[in-house]
Design a protein around this motif. Structure first.
Motif, PDB file in Angstrom:
ATOM      1  N   PRO A  51     -16.999  18.990  40.417  1.00  0.00           N
ATOM      2  CA  PRO A  51     -16.856  20.453  40.455  1.00  0.00           C
ATOM      3  C   PRO A  51     -15.433  20.844  40.826  1.00  0.00           C
ATOM      4  CG  PRO A  51     -18.820  19.757  41.647  1.00  0.00           C
ATOM      5  CD  PRO A  51     -18.063  18.515  41.309  1.00  0.00           C
ATOM      6  N   GLU A  53     -14.355  22.948  42.846  1.00  0.00           N
ATOM      7  CA  GLU A  53     -14.166  23.083  44.292  1.00  0.00           C
ATOM      8  C   GLU A  53     -13.864  21.714  44.914  1.00  0.00           C
ATOM      9  OE1 GLU A  53     -16.680  24.269  42.601  1.00  0.00           O
ATOM     10  OE2 GLU A  53     -17.110  26.355  43.114  1.00  0.00           O
ATOM     11  N   VAL A  54     -14.587  20.714  44.458  1.00  0.00           N
ATOM     12  CA  VAL A  54     -14.386  19.353  44.978  1.00  0.00           C
ATOM     13  C   VAL A  54     -13.021  18.840  44.567  1.00  0.00           C
ATOM     14  CG1 VAL A  54     -15.186  16.969  44.795  1.00  0.00           C
ATOM     15  CG2 VAL A  54     -16.832  18.831  45.036  1.00  0.00           C
ATOM     16  N   MET A  56     -10.389  20.592  44.019  1.00  0.00           N
ATOM     17  CA  MET A  56      -9.371  21.274  44.818  1.00  0.00           C
ATOM     18  C   MET A  56      -9.326  20.740  46.232  1.00  0.00           C
ATOM     19  SD  MET A  56      -8.715  25.176  44.044  1.00  0.00           S
ATOM     20  CE  MET A  56      -7.394  24.900  45.163  1.00  0.00           C
ATOM     21  N   ARG A  57     -10.493  20.510  46.820  1.00  0.00           N
ATOM     22  CA  ARG A  57     -10.487  20.028  48.207  1.00  0.00           C
ATOM     23  C   ARG A  57      -9.882  18.628  48.279  1.00  0.00           C
ATOM     24  NH1 ARG A  57     -15.182  22.725  49.180  1.00  0.00           N
ATOM     25  NH2 ARG A  57     -14.747  24.545  50.452  1.00  0.00           N
ATOM     26  N   THR A  58     -10.260  17.807  47.328  1.00  0.00           N
ATOM     27  CA  THR A  58      -9.679  16.464  47.298  1.00  0.00           C
ATOM     28  C   THR A  58      -8.181  16.552  47.105  1.00  0.00           C
ATOM     29  OG1 THR A  58     -11.732  15.631  46.351  1.00  0.00           O
ATOM     30  CG2 THR A  58      -9.791  14.241  46.132  1.00  0.00           C
ATOM     31  N   MET A  60      -6.171  18.990  47.895  1.00  0.00           N
ATOM     32  CA  MET A  60      -5.483  19.485  49.086  1.00  0.00           C
ATOM     33  C   MET A  60      -5.513  18.452  50.196  1.00  0.00           C
ATOM     34  SD  MET A  60      -6.377  23.507  49.215  1.00  0.00           S
ATOM     35  CE  MET A  60      -8.039  23.176  49.763  1.00  0.00           C
ATOM     36  N   GLN A  61      -6.591  17.686  50.253  1.00  0.00           N
ATOM     37  CA  GLN A  61      -6.639  16.630  51.259  1.00  0.00           C
ATOM     38  C   GLN A  61      -5.550  15.602  50.963  1.00  0.00           C
ATOM     39  OE1 GLN A  61      -8.521  13.350  50.478  1.00  0.00           O
ATOM     40  NE2 GLN A  61      -7.562  12.568  52.311  1.00  0.00           N
ATOM     41  N   LEU A  62      -5.329  15.314  49.690  1.00  0.00           N
ATOM     42  CA  LEU A  62      -4.273  14.375  49.315  1.00  0.00           C
ATOM     43  C   LEU A  62      -2.897  14.965  49.564  1.00  0.00           C
ATOM     44  CD1 LEU A  62      -5.799  12.994  46.000  1.00  0.00           C
ATOM     45  CD2 LEU A  62      -5.525  11.769  48.154  1.00  0.00           C
ATOM     46  N   PRO A  68      -4.796  26.116  50.304  1.00  0.00           N
ATOM     47  CA  PRO A  68      -4.346  26.224  48.909  1.00  0.00           C
ATOM     48  C   PRO A  68      -2.981  26.876  48.729  1.00  0.00           C
ATOM     49  CG  PRO A  68      -6.653  26.809  49.045  1.00  0.00           C
ATOM     50  CD  PRO A  68      -6.187  26.595  50.445  1.00  0.00           C
TER      51      PRO A  68
ATOM     52  N   GLY B  80     -18.033  17.489  50.019  1.00  0.00           N
ATOM     53  CA  GLY B  80     -17.282  18.439  49.209  1.00  0.00           C
ATOM     54  C   GLY B  80     -15.960  17.904  48.704  1.00  0.00           C
ATOM     55  N   ARG B  81     -15.738  16.605  48.833  1.00  0.00           N
ATOM     56  CA  ARG B  81     -14.491  16.007  48.339  1.00  0.00           C
ATOM     57  C   ARG B  81     -14.711  14.508  48.222  1.00  0.00           C
ATOM     58  NH1 ARG B  81     -13.041  13.299  52.623  1.00  0.00           N
ATOM     59  NH2 ARG B  81     -13.356  14.157  54.694  1.00  0.00           N
ATOM     60  N   ALA B  82     -13.770  13.844  47.600  1.00  0.00           N
ATOM     61  CA  ALA B  82     -13.845  12.394  47.489  1.00  0.00           C
ATOM     62  C   ALA B  82     -13.597  11.768  48.867  1.00  0.00           C
ATOM     63  CB  ALA B  82     -12.797  11.900  46.495  1.00  0.00           C
ATOM     64  N   ARG B 117     -23.548  27.216  46.644  1.00  0.00           N
ATOM     65  CA  ARG B 117     -22.984  27.211  45.301  1.00  0.00           C
ATOM     66  C   ARG B 117     -24.086  27.188  44.240  1.00  0.00           C
ATOM     67  NH1 ARG B 117     -20.232  21.945  43.955  1.00  0.00           N
ATOM     68  NH2 ARG B 117     -19.244  22.242  45.952  1.00  0.00           N
ATOM     69  N   LEU B 362     -13.173  28.459  47.761  1.00  0.00           N
ATOM     70  CA  LEU B 362     -13.324  27.539  48.877  1.00  0.00           C
ATOM     71  C   LEU B 362     -13.696  28.264  50.152  1.00  0.00           C
ATOM     72  CD1 LEU B 362     -10.293  25.177  48.206  1.00  0.00           C
ATOM     73  CD2 LEU B 362     -12.604  25.090  47.288  1.00  0.00           C
ATOM     74  N   PRO B 367      -7.826  31.357  50.456  1.00  0.00           N
ATOM     75  CA  PRO B 367      -7.760  32.055  49.166  1.00  0.00           C
ATOM     76  C   PRO B 367      -6.818  31.336  48.215  1.00  0.00           C
ATOM     77  CG  PRO B 367      -6.353  33.145  50.778  1.00  0.00           C
ATOM     78  CD  PRO B 367      -7.055  32.051  51.520  1.00  0.00           C
ATOM     79  N   LEU B 368      -7.031  31.585  46.938  1.00  0.00           N
ATOM     80  CA  LEU B 368      -6.139  31.028  45.928  1.00  0.00           C
ATOM     81  C   LEU B 368      -5.048  32.029  45.535  1.00  0.00           C
ATOM     82  CD1 LEU B 368      -8.521  29.157  43.462  1.00  0.00           C
ATOM     83  CD2 LEU B 368      -7.605  28.431  45.660  1.00  0.00           C
TER      84      LEU B 368
END
Lengths: 232, 694
Positions: A51, A53-54, A56-58, A60-62, A68, B80-82, B117, B362, B367-368
């Motif tokens: 997704p 959202e995922v 983007m979060r990944t 930003m985590q990287l 954002p 919600g993330r890798a 979601r 998010l 915000p974006l």
């Protein structure tokens, strides 16, 4: 003959009057197998897209856990390299739904989306190179999100030195050790590294990255754009 | 760069705390531990024909590619993330407990967002609407002050005024300003210096709520960013509200004197004014002939409003100042102390008022983008956030999921508190007055239950309201739902689609011409409307494109007082609320109620109760969540899994955590991803000869 003519109807009548014979079915045992094949009957679907959202979060985590708009600022930089536009420009390309206008979430990639992934990936890798490998003074390895390793002397990168470093990136982006990847993956990326490093020496105009740094950036591009990063 | 997080986080009991997670990632150079592990070739998977089995727990020290992929899939769904390298290292430890890991991640912002979601994708509760209630919306007009400098004055459209020259218009006449002021468009004419006497007589200076934290005090001093030094990060008025035309900071606003009045109630105003003898000029003729004079007082273009029969009859009677009537029927109703019953505006029409994002997938705080947004979109924005907060609350607290349609509770922040306390009342009343309702008597959100300690600037402070009132019913009675699905049929159809997982599909029928008004009977239409009309009837008492509730005591489902005229039609007010097509000896039927009169009286709360009692409610929730986590539509092959999940879901009290746990620990979830890498290919099975088998 006449006797037969008398007996035959009597025999037929007798047969007609007798209870018909019912042959009861007998259950047979299981058929003896010729060979046994394990069969997975789970419904099959193609890999699905991560997704947005995922993603983007990944992402930003990287980028070090930035929000954002901060990540956007860091990715754009002020070096005129035009690495990044702004998130607003990428929202629809990344497949986000728009609840206001009832545009549904995109669940499959398309050419624009892939191009967006590429652009974002290049921005991430280049900025990570700058932070992780070029910063002066150098950040401790434990503080590096992407290139969490030091480089050997320029020109000395061989397969032995490449593998563990590649494994760091492989775990970072694809979530498993490189040793479990298809056998050709490490050699192919090593060849990519070597090709980029060698052609970078003669690059014109000169790049702000050294040959080794540019080669690692290319390895990073390859992983951050890999289908296994975007699909699950 | 690693581990640096935003510090302007949310405070208070906001359930949706900041993402990314507040975990400092450890960026370590790891040896490829997996090289030391058995690069196992996975055992052939058993067929799923039979009872549901839990996913095999990876044995310590023997992680296969499938194990890593499974962990990545679960991280994407529950974190919600890798996963990070540090998390992978934890996964590779011998003491890693898969069940405990899943259990520990059935909570937290990522888990909550994952579930919200699912339902936001179905319901799409974000506004593509604007909202402006007559008594609450201010417009701003720039005029030329006595000193020749530009000055802005706030006013309300249609405000009644004692002076005939300005009654129903801007408080300064065209003769005084040189301008014909129009609320929804740029003024026309040539501005001239406004006489000081007029400016002082008909306008006052006020310190409003959007500038002052302590606007409720007699002498406010805590101005935004000057005294009011720590506003919520998301509370940002646009520059045009903070600065004068010459760039100096705005310390007070000039507003028409009638709008500045503070009492909560006024009186119905009637003038006994006669109709003017001359035909009025039109705006276009004024624009075409600048300087042309009119015979009307003050140079106004349109004559002053005449008294309505109601005003004449009820002259002097009290009227609540936050209702629709207050603007059009009283001269002593204003915006309240600090103008807290009104919304600012930086110009005519739909001008910007506040800054907030267009895209926030998010969550708040991440915000974006950022944009100047119009005053008309301020409340719709917060309605959407309320709906998301409500869903987040259900999932974060693992509430009974049936509360999504039955819950009395909600969460409000400052703007919503202001809206529910007073602004929402401006949506009423018009034709309702003919039935004795001049102000909402049974609102869906009782203003008395709004928390008293929330100021309009408290955008990041959210408080739980345990009980909105008797008619509250989960999402069904929230403004966002009612505006997104503006008609009764749309509201009913949304329930059918999103909470029963059913859709309307027209049967193959010949659509013969018919004047049958009842669509549940009309050939061809009935295949859908036989179901849809009774669903729509639940919302017959909530006005379309609004949230005004029509109580049974004043609006019976059959109105004996509404009679058809000789032409077979109902009069204006009756026709607005009742349907002459469904008329019998008891009178016409309340609009939308004909599908089911009992449903109309049970209302949205009845809809919630009835729908959540249906077995499809639970199975639909299970199907949605399972399908989302499996990443594919469910099929008949999933019947055993779905049945077990449904039973568990209901037995757990409709708790989502139980449902997600069941999905995440299932074998189907582990194998939902069809990808198999080369190193996890199973070895060929042994060949069994027929002779050996016997």
């Amino acid at each position: 003959m006449r006797r037969l003519g008398l007996v035959l109807p009597l025999a037929l009548a007798a047969c007609a009057a007798a209870t018909p014979e019912h042959i009861q079915p007998v259950l047979g045992g299981p058929l003896a197998p010729v060979s046994v094949v394990a069969m997975d009957t789970a419904p099959k679907e193609d890999l699905r897209m991560v997704p947005p959202e995922v993603y983007m979060r990944t992402y930003m985590q990287l980028f070090g856990g930035l929000a954002p708009l901060d990540a956007q600022k860091a990715a754009r930089g002020n070096d005129g390299s035009q690495l990044f536009d702004n998130w607003d420009a990428y929202v629809s390309a990344l497949g986000f739904p728009d609840y206001r206008t009832d545009i549904p979430r995109q669940t499959q990639t398309n050419a624009l989306m892939v191009a967006t992934f590429e652009r974002l990936g290049v921005a991430l890798c280049d900025r990570s190179i700058e932070h992780d490998l070029k910063a002066k003074p150098a950040h401790p390895v434990r503080d590096r999100v992407v290139f969490a390793f030091d480089l050997p002397r320029p020109g000395t990168m061989d397969a032995t030195a490449f593998s563990p470093r590649f494994d760091v990136l492989h775990r970072t982006f694809l979530g498993y050790p490189a040793a479990l990847a298809p056998a050709t993956r490490v050699p192919r990326f090593l060849q990519l590294y070597r090709d980029i490093a060698s052609t970078h020496k003669t690059a014109d105009p000169k790049s702000r990255l050294s040959p080794d740094e540019a080669a690692w950036a290319a390895v990073c591009y390859g992983l951050v754009r890999h289908p296994e990063f975007h699909l699950y | 760069m690693c581990g640096r997080l935003r510090t302007e986080n949310l405070s208070g009991p906001d359930l949706v705390s900041l993402m990314p997670l507040r975990v400092r990632t450890r960026c370590t150079l790891l040896l490829p531990v997996a090289l030391a592990l058995a690069v196992g070739l996975g055992a052939p998977r058993a067929s799923t024909a039979g009872p549901v089995s839990a996913a095999p727990v990876p044995s310590p020290g023997a992680r296969t590619l499938d194990d890593y992929r499974h962990f990545r899939v679960a991280s994407i769904d529950l974190l919600g993330r890798a996963p990070t390298r540090a998390e992978l290292a934890q996964f590779e430890r011998a003491d890693f407990d898969w069940n405990r890991w899943v259990e520990s991640h059935l909570q937290g912002p990522a888990y909550v967002e994952r579930l919200t979601r699912i339902y936001m994708d179905a319901l799409r509760l974000e506004p593509n609407v604007t909202f402006t209630a007559g008594p609450s919306q201010l417009y701003r007009q720039e005029i030329t002050g006595p000193d020749g400098k530009p000055t802005t004055v706030l006013y309300r459209a249609g405000q009644r005024r004692v002076r005939e020259a300005t009654d129903g218009e801007f408080c300064l006449s065209p003769d005084e300003t040189g301008l014909v002021v129009r609320p929804q468009a740029t003024a026309i004419g040539t501005p001239k210096k406004t006489p000081k006497k007029a400016l002082d007589a008909y306008t006052v200076s006020v310190r409003p709520w959007w500038l002052y934290r302590d606007y409720a005090s007699p002498h406010p001093t805590q101005r935004y960013l000057d005294g009011f030094t720590h506003p919520d990060a998301e509370y940002r008025p646009v520059d045009a509200l903070l600065k004068e035309p010459d760039g100096t900071p705005t310390t007070s606003v000039r507003i028409c004197r009638e709008e500045a009045q503070e009492p909560a109630s006024g009186h119905i105003y009637a003038t006994a004014r006669a109709k003017p003898p001359t035909a009025p000029m039109t705006v276009s003729s004024v624009a075409a002939s600048p300087g042309a004079t009119t015979a009307l007082p003050g140079g106004r273009v349109k004559p002053a409003p005449l008294d309505t029969p109601y005003a004449t009859k009820h002259k002097g009677e009290p009227v609540a100042c936050d209702t629709r009537e207050a603007v059009s029927m009283s001269v002593d109703c204003g915006c309240g102390h600090g103008l807290d019953r009104c919304m600012p505006n930086s110009g005519p029409g739909d001008a910007p008022a506040f800054q907030y994002p267009n895209h926030m997938p998010l969550g708040p705080g991440l915000p974006l983008d950022d944009a100047n947004q119009s005053a008309f979109r301020w409340y719709p924005y917060w309605w959407s956030r309320e709906a998301v907060h409500f869903l987040d609350y259900l999932f974060a607290d693992d509430r009974d999921f049936r509360e999504v349609l039955t819950g009395k509770e909600t969460w409000v922040n400052g703007p919503l508190a202001q809206f529910y306390k007073t602004i929402q009342r401006g949506s009423c009343c018009g034709p309702e007055g003919a039935f004795g309702m001049h102000a909402e008597t049974e609102p869906l959100f009782d203003p008395a239950r709004v928390p008293a300690d929330l100021a309009p600037q408290d955008v990041e402070k959210w408080e739980l309201v345990p009980d909105r009132g008797a008619h509250a019913a989960g999402l069904l009675t929230m403004p966002m739902y009612l505006e997104k699905y503006a008609s009764a049929r749309a509201r009913g159809a949304a329930i059918y689609n999103d909470f029963l997982c059913k859709s309307f599909s027209a049967g193959q029928a010949e659509l013969a011409a018919s004047d049958e008004p009842d669509l549940t009977k009309r050939p061809g239409c009935q295949t859908c409307h036989a179901t849809l009309e009774p669903l729509a009837a639940y919302f017959a008492r909530i006005e379309p494109a609004s949230f005004v509730y029509l109580p049974e005591s004043l609006f019976p489902v059959k109105a004996k007082t509404c009679k058809k005229d000789k032409a077979g039609k109902l009069n204006g007010s009756c026709n607005a609320l009742y349907d002459a097509a469904f008329y019998d000896v008891d009178g016409p039927t309340l609009r939308g109620a004909h599908g089911s009169l009992p449903h109309a009286d049970s209302g949205a709360a009845g809809a919630g109760a009835d729908i959540t009692r249906m077995p499809e409610f639970a199975s639909c929730a299970v199907q949605r969540v399972a399908s989302s986590f499996l990443g594919r539509p469910t099929t008949s092959d999933d019947a055993v899994l779905l049945e077990k999940l449904t039973v568990d879901f209901v037995q757990s009290g409709y708790r989502m955590r139980s449902l997600v746990r069941g999905v995440a620990l299932s074998d189907e979830y582990r194998r939902a991803n069809n990808d198999r890498g080369a190193s996890s290919v199973s070895p060929p099975p042994p060949v069994v000869s027929p002779k050996d088998a016997r």
